[in-house]
Design a protein around this motif. Structure first.
Motif, PDB file in Angstrom:
ATOM      1  N   ARG A  26     -10.669   5.062 -30.020  1.00 43.75           N
ATOM      2  CA  ARG A  26      -9.230   5.068 -30.335  1.00 43.75           C
ATOM      3  C   ARG A  26      -8.852   3.777 -31.064  1.00 43.75           C
ATOM      4  O   ARG A  26      -9.303   2.704 -30.691  1.00 43.75           O
ATOM      5  CB  ARG A  26      -8.443   5.151 -29.015  1.00 43.75           C
ATOM      6  N   ALA A  27      -8.068   3.882 -32.115  1.00 45.82           N
ATOM      7  CA  ALA A  27      -7.519   2.692 -32.779  1.00 45.82           C
ATOM      8  C   ALA A  27      -6.232   2.297 -32.060  1.00 45.82           C
ATOM      9  O   ALA A  27      -5.404   3.156 -31.737  1.00 45.82           O
ATOM     10  CB  ALA A  27      -7.221   2.991 -34.240  1.00 45.82           C
TER      11      ALA A  27
ATOM     12  N   TYR B  42      -6.987   9.635 -43.346  1.00 46.71           N
ATOM     13  CA  TYR B  42      -5.632   9.259 -42.921  1.00 46.71           C
ATOM     14  C   TYR B  42      -5.520   7.735 -42.811  1.00 46.71           C
ATOM     15  O   TYR B  42      -4.540   7.138 -43.274  1.00 46.71           O
ATOM     16  CB  TYR B  42      -5.260   9.903 -41.581  1.00 46.71           C
ATOM     17  N   GLY B  43      -6.546   7.095 -42.279  1.00 40.43           N
ATOM     18  CA  GLY B  43      -6.529   5.632 -42.216  1.00 40.43           C
ATOM     19  C   GLY B  43      -6.468   5.023 -43.614  1.00 40.43           C
ATOM     20  O   GLY B  43      -5.771   4.037 -43.853  1.00 40.43           O
TER      21      GLY B  43
ATOM     22  N   HIS C 152     -12.130   7.226 -36.218  1.00 42.91           N
ATOM     23  CA  HIS C 152     -12.336   8.644 -36.547  1.00 42.91           C
ATOM     24  C   HIS C 152     -13.800   8.885 -36.934  1.00 42.91           C
ATOM     25  O   HIS C 152     -14.438   9.815 -36.440  1.00 42.91           O
ATOM     26  CB  HIS C 152     -11.417   9.058 -37.705  1.00 42.91           C
TER      27      HIS C 152
ATOM     28  N   ARG D 235      -8.347   2.666 -37.532  1.00 43.66           N
ATOM     29  CA  ARG D 235      -8.125   4.128 -37.497  1.00 43.66           C
ATOM     30  C   ARG D 235      -9.261   4.867 -38.210  1.00 43.66           C
ATOM     31  O   ARG D 235      -9.775   5.875 -37.721  1.00 43.66           O
ATOM     32  CB  ARG D 235      -6.800   4.472 -38.172  1.00 43.66           C
ATOM     33  N   THR D 236      -9.643   4.341 -39.371  1.00 43.19           N
ATOM     34  CA  THR D 236     -10.703   4.991 -40.155  1.00 43.19           C
ATOM     35  C   THR D 236     -12.024   4.936 -39.406  1.00 43.19           C
ATOM     36  O   THR D 236     -12.727   5.952 -39.269  1.00 43.19           O
ATOM     37  CB  THR D 236     -10.833   4.289 -41.526  1.00 43.19           C
TER      38      THR D 236
ATOM     39  N   CYS E 295      -2.949   5.385 -44.899  1.00 45.41           N
ATOM     40  CA  CYS E 295      -2.095   4.329 -44.321  1.00 45.41           C
ATOM     41  C   CYS E 295      -2.300   3.019 -45.089  1.00 45.41           C
ATOM     42  O   CYS E 295      -1.337   2.320 -45.420  1.00 45.41           O
ATOM     43  CB  CYS E 295      -2.441   4.124 -42.849  1.00 45.41           C
TER      44      CYS E 295
ATOM     45  N   LEU F 276      -5.506  -2.547 -38.688  1.00 45.59           N
ATOM     46  CA  LEU F 276      -5.253  -1.369 -37.845  1.00 45.59           C
ATOM     47  C   LEU F 276      -5.673  -0.107 -38.583  1.00 45.59           C
ATOM     48  O   LEU F 276      -6.263   0.807 -37.988  1.00 45.59           O
ATOM     49  CB  LEU F 276      -3.763  -1.287 -37.485  1.00 45.59           C
ATOM     50  N   TYR F 277      -5.421  -0.080 -39.891  1.00 47.76           N
ATOM     51  CA  TYR F 277      -5.800   1.121 -40.652  1.00 47.76           C
ATOM     52  C   TYR F 277      -7.320   1.202 -40.800  1.00 47.76           C
ATOM     53  O   TYR F 277      -7.884   2.299 -40.838  1.00 47.76           O
ATOM     54  CB  TYR F 277      -5.077   1.114 -41.991  1.00 47.76           C
TER      55      TYR F 277
END
Ligand code: F1P
Length: 350
Positions: free
Chosen positions: A72-73, A219-220, A61, A57-58, A223, A53-54
């Motif tokens: 979108r993650a 941010y990813g 972005h 997210r990375t 995390c 998931l992280y």
């Protein structure tokens, strides 16, 4: 034979990253990535659980910054519990992200995307043979990064690198593709000094609580860093967007808090100002940045400059190995075995 409880399986895989990155880049440049030659239409959902998931997210972005397309993650659980909330408007495509390709929630979520909604689907994995592939029209598999370890290390950075390469290709960023070829050599240089940097962090910090900071694509990574520390060293850890820490969470910062700040070097003094504030609260700060000239001892107790010379979009994998090694050494110092993390299995199957 690897000594029991030494973390040597995980360490070996962490140290292999520059070599694995080079092998994958060479194979992809020779044989292609097997993915479409353009982003599908509409909103992209990047689906992954845990570390994946992280990674999602990375990548989401990065992809949105490169393409201007809505990405979108999403944890697979949301596409099982409330899929309607993520597919409104209908023009959606989905990427299943999973080291194993067999995480039940991720497989089921991609099946929902493909079989209930008939959306275009693709997969990113270290294994082309997992069940997830049954619901993906195309798969990018980086088998070179497959791991024996329970926790994900080189699988994270290699999948990040490989999928970023596809996004650079289909968005026409040729100059960044050229720069990405220099990543393995930058990784070798980084590893030349990694042991000393980790040793210095181990020597300086005795954290009881770790907070990780990152803005934007970092941010990813923040995390993922927090999860690595939690999984390997069983230490309480929390990720934040750097400036978000001011809005309440800083209330518990103190002498036993270690802030690991992954700095983009963008935004001028905005991020360093937060580091100065948390230091004033008594917390310790370890700043990981591309070049550390903007930071003084008012901002950080330890500054590790990557000095890669690479653009941010392609250098993100470089941030992780140092922190993976730190999590491993922290675990060993606390009597844990990173190769057998408590309560964890390599894959979550239901
Ligand atoms: C995802 C995951 C890992 C976690 C543990 C269990 O696996 O949740 O993030 O560290 O290993 O599996 P995958 O779907 O990427 O194979």
């Amino acid at each position: 034979m690897t000594a029991q409880g030494s973390g040597e399986v995980t360490r070996r895989e962490i140290l292999s990253q520059p070599r694995v990155w080079a092998e994958v880049l060479e194979r992809l440049s020779r044989g292609g990535d097997g993915l479409p030659d353009a982003f599908p239409g509409g909103r992209g959902l990047f689906i992954g659980a845990g570390t994946s998931l992280y990674l999602a997210r990375t990548l989401a972005h990065l992809g949105e910054a490169l393409s201007g397309r809505p990405l979108r993650a999403v944890p697979p659980s949301d596409l099982l519990v409330c899929p309607e909330d993520h597919v409104t408007g209908g023009d959606v495509w989905a990427v299943g992200i999973s080291r194993s390709g067999t995480t039940t929630e991720t497989v089921r979520a991609l099946a929902v995307m493909r079989e209930r909604y008939h959306f275009p689907t693709m997969a990113l994995s270290c294994s082309p043979d997992g069940d997830m592939g049954r619901y993906a029209e195309r798969i990018l598999a980086v088998e070179e990064a497959v791991e024996d370890s329970v926790v994900m290390t080189r699988s994270f950075t290699t999948m990040l690198m490989a999928f970023t390469r596809w996004m650079l290709r289909v968005t026409g960023h040729g100059e960044l593709l050229d720069a990405q070829r220099l990543l393995p050599a930058a990784g070798e240089r980084l590893f030349a000094g990694a042991a000393d940097a980790v040793a210095e962090a181990m020597d300086r910090f005795r954290p009881e609580h770790i907070v990780t900071f990152g803005q934007g694509a970092y941010y990813g990574l923040a995390c993922e860093t927090a999860l690595k520390v939690k999984e390997m060293a069983l230490l309480a850890s929390e990720p934040f967007h750097t400036l978000e820490y001011r809005h309440g969470p800083k209330s518990i910062a103190g002498p036993n808090t270690l802030v690991i700040a992954l700095l983009s070097g963008r935004g001028g003094a905005l991020e360093p100002d937060v580091l100065r504030e948390v230091k004033e609260l008594g917390a310790k700060v370890w700043a990981i940045t591309e070049s550390g000239e903007a930071l003084t001892d008012r901002h950080a107790d330890l500054v590790t400059a990557l000095d890669s010379g690479l653009p941010e979009t392609v250098r993100l994998p470089l941030v992780m190995p140092l922190l993976q090694l730190y999590g491993l050494e922290l675990a060993l110092s606390r009597g844990m075995d990173p190769d057998s993390p408590k309560n964890l299995t390599q894959v979550v199957t239901l």
